[in-house]
Design a protein around this motif. Sequence first.
Motif, PDB file in Angstrom:
ATOM      1  N   GLU A   1     -19.398  -1.393 -40.054  1.00 33.52           N
ATOM      2  CA  GLU A   1     -19.001  -0.216 -40.829  1.00 33.52           C
ATOM      3  C   GLU A   1     -17.762   0.405 -40.202  1.00 33.52           C
ATOM      4  N   ARG A   2     -16.743   0.628 -40.991  1.00 33.65           N
ATOM      5  CA  ARG A   2     -15.478   1.142 -40.474  1.00 33.65           C
ATOM      6  C   ARG A   2     -15.220   2.595 -40.838  1.00 33.65           C
ATOM      7  N   PHE A   3     -16.100   3.179 -41.613  1.00 29.22           N
ATOM      8  CA  PHE A   3     -15.913   4.561 -42.029  1.00 29.22           C
ATOM      9  C   PHE A   3     -17.215   5.321 -41.879  1.00 29.22           C
ATOM     10  N   GLY A   4     -17.093   6.586 -41.567  1.00 34.39           N
ATOM     11  CA  GLY A   4     -18.250   7.463 -41.563  1.00 34.39           C
ATOM     12  C   GLY A   4     -18.996   7.543 -40.244  1.00 34.39           C
ATOM     13  N   ILE A   5     -19.950   8.444 -40.240  1.00 35.46           N
ATOM     14  CA  ILE A   5     -20.831   8.647 -39.095  1.00 35.46           C
ATOM     15  C   ILE A   5     -22.111   7.863 -39.360  1.00 35.46           C
ATOM     16  N   TRP A   6     -22.448   7.007 -38.437  1.00 35.12           N
ATOM     17  CA  TRP A   6     -23.650   6.176 -38.542  1.00 35.12           C
ATOM     18  C   TRP A   6     -24.370   6.241 -37.203  1.00 35.12           C
ATOM     19  N   GLY A   7     -25.642   6.568 -37.221  1.00 33.53           N
ATOM     20  CA  GLY A   7     -26.406   6.626 -35.978  1.00 33.53           C
ATOM     21  C   GLY A   7     -25.834   7.630 -34.988  1.00 33.53           C
ATOM     22  N   GLY A   8     -25.144   8.629 -35.496  1.00 36.92           N
ATOM     23  CA  GLY A   8     -24.589   9.670 -34.640  1.00 36.92           C
ATOM     24  C   GLY A   8     -23.238   9.360 -34.022  1.00 36.92           C
ATOM     25  N   LEU A   9     -22.647   8.218 -34.388  1.00 43.21           N
ATOM     26  CA  LEU A   9     -21.364   7.825 -33.810  1.00 43.21           C
ATOM     27  C   LEU A   9     -20.294   7.649 -34.887  1.00 43.21           C
ATOM     28  N   SER A  10     -19.074   8.003 -34.530  1.00 41.52           N
ATOM     29  CA  SER A  10     -17.933   7.787 -35.412  1.00 41.52           C
ATOM     30  C   SER A  10     -17.498   6.328 -35.318  1.00 41.52           C
ATOM     31  N   GLU A  11     -16.574   5.936 -36.170  1.00 36.04           N
ATOM     32  CA  GLU A  11     -16.072   4.570 -36.139  1.00 36.04           C
ATOM     33  C   GLU A  11     -15.430   4.262 -34.791  1.00 36.04           C
ATOM     34  N   ARG A  12     -14.679   5.186 -34.266  1.00 34.80           N
ATOM     35  CA  ARG A  12     -14.036   4.998 -32.961  1.00 34.80           C
ATOM     36  C   ARG A  12     -15.086   4.838 -31.861  1.00 34.80           C
ATOM     37  N   GLU A  13     -16.125   5.646 -31.893  1.00 35.47           N
ATOM     38  CA  GLU A  13     -17.190   5.563 -30.883  1.00 35.47           C
ATOM     39  C   GLU A  13     -17.955   4.249 -30.999  1.00 35.47           C
ATOM     40  N   ARG A  14     -18.168   3.786 -32.224  1.00 33.97           N
ATOM     41  CA  ARG A  14     -18.854   2.498 -32.408  1.00 33.97           C
ATOM     42  C   ARG A  14     -17.991   1.348 -31.889  1.00 33.97           C
ATOM     43  N   ARG A  15     -16.692   1.427 -32.119  1.00 29.58           N
ATOM     44  CA  ARG A  15     -15.777   0.399 -31.612  1.00 29.58           C
ATOM     45  C   ARG A  15     -15.835   0.324 -30.094  1.00 29.58           C
TER      46      ARG A  15
ATOM     47  N   VAL B   1     -27.056  16.452 -37.459  1.00 30.75           N
ATOM     48  CA  VAL B   1     -28.162  15.913 -38.260  1.00 30.75           C
ATOM     49  C   VAL B   1     -28.701  14.652 -37.598  1.00 30.75           C
ATOM     50  N   CYS B   2     -27.812  13.791 -37.147  1.00 30.11           N
ATOM     51  CA  CYS B   2     -28.221  12.524 -36.527  1.00 30.11           C
ATOM     52  C   CYS B   2     -29.055  12.724 -35.258  1.00 30.11           C
ATOM     53  N   LEU B   3     -28.768  13.777 -34.523  1.00 25.76           N
ATOM     54  CA  LEU B   3     -29.481  14.015 -33.260  1.00 25.76           C
ATOM     55  C   LEU B   3     -30.992  14.072 -33.429  1.00 25.76           C
ATOM     56  N   THR B   4     -31.458  14.582 -34.543  1.00 24.15           N
ATOM     57  CA  THR B   4     -32.904  14.738 -34.742  1.00 24.15           C
ATOM     58  C   THR B   4     -33.482  13.718 -35.724  1.00 24.15           C
ATOM     59  N   CYS B   5     -32.676  12.762 -36.142  1.00 27.87           N
ATOM     60  CA  CYS B   5     -33.134  11.783 -37.130  1.00 27.87           C
ATOM     61  C   CYS B   5     -33.978  10.696 -36.465  1.00 27.87           C
ATOM     62  N   GLU B   6     -35.118  10.426 -37.064  1.00 28.11           N
ATOM     63  CA  GLU B   6     -36.050   9.435 -36.506  1.00 28.11           C
ATOM     64  C   GLU B   6     -35.561   7.992 -36.655  1.00 28.11           C
ATOM     65  N   VAL B   7     -34.594   7.744 -37.509  1.00 30.39           N
ATOM     66  CA  VAL B   7     -34.109   6.374 -37.716  1.00 30.39           C
ATOM     67  C   VAL B   7     -32.674   6.194 -37.200  1.00 30.39           C
ATOM     68  N   ARG B   8     -32.279   7.032 -36.276  1.00 34.27           N
ATOM     69  CA  ARG B   8     -30.921   6.973 -35.729  1.00 34.27           C
ATOM     70  C   ARG B   8     -30.590   5.590 -35.156  1.00 34.27           C
ATOM     71  N   ASP B   9     -31.504   5.011 -34.407  1.00 34.19           N
ATOM     72  CA  ASP B   9     -31.255   3.694 -33.796  1.00 34.19           C
ATOM     73  C   ASP B   9     -31.086   2.606 -34.857  1.00 34.19           C
ATOM     74  N   GLU B  10     -31.937   2.628 -35.876  1.00 37.17           N
ATOM     75  CA  GLU B  10     -31.838   1.641 -36.941  1.00 37.17           C
ATOM     76  C   GLU B  10     -30.519   1.791 -37.697  1.00 37.17           C
TER      77      GLU B  10
ATOM     78  N   LEU C   1     -32.423  11.352 -42.383  1.00 38.39           N
ATOM     79  CA  LEU C   1     -32.143  12.754 -42.692  1.00 38.39           C
ATOM     80  C   LEU C   1     -30.862  12.924 -43.496  1.00 38.39           C
ATOM     81  N   CYS C   2     -29.912  12.032 -43.320  1.00 33.40           N
ATOM     82  CA  CYS C   2     -28.645  12.155 -44.052  1.00 33.40           C
ATOM     83  C   CYS C   2     -28.847  12.030 -45.556  1.00 33.40           C
ATOM     84  N   ALA C   3     -29.910  11.350 -45.962  1.00 32.51           N
ATOM     85  CA  ALA C   3     -30.199  11.209 -47.390  1.00 32.51           C
ATOM     86  C   ALA C   3     -30.597  12.540 -48.015  1.00 32.51           C
ATOM     87  N   GLN C   4     -30.935  13.501 -47.169  1.00 26.42           N
ATOM     88  CA  GLN C   4     -31.371  14.815 -47.644  1.00 26.42           C
ATOM     89  C   GLN C   4     -30.293  15.881 -47.459  1.00 26.42           C
ATOM     90  N   THR C   5     -29.102  15.473 -47.028  1.00 24.34           N
ATOM     91  CA  THR C   5     -28.025  16.425 -46.753  1.00 24.34           C
ATOM     92  C   THR C   5     -26.765  16.033 -47.522  1.00 24.34           C
TER      93      THR C   5
END
Length: 84
Positions: free
Chosen positions: A63-77, A44-53, A21-25
């Motif tokens: 990845e050290r920057f940005g929101i990926w799979g609904g998580l920030s860099e700090r949350e991913r760490r 946007v991530c909450l309803t994305c079908e490829v969030r896990d991927e 979905l991020c590709a469309q926003t």
Amino acid sequence: MRELFLLESDATEAGWQDRALCAQTDPEAFFPEKGGSTREAKRVCLTCEVRDECLESALMNDERFGIWGGLSERERRKLKKRAV
């Protein structure tokens, strides 16, 4: 805008990006300035079908920057630390 980096070996698995979905926003929402809001991107991530991927790719590629799979860099760490 920051482009998604993929290793050559991941190219065959990158089909998920076409359904993201991020590709469309607005991509700016996924790479906010320091201290900026991540709320719009995470919504946007909450309803994305490829969030896990997406999250898996971000973790694998460190990845050290940005929101990926609904998580920030700090949350991913934090997620990676808990997994160890």
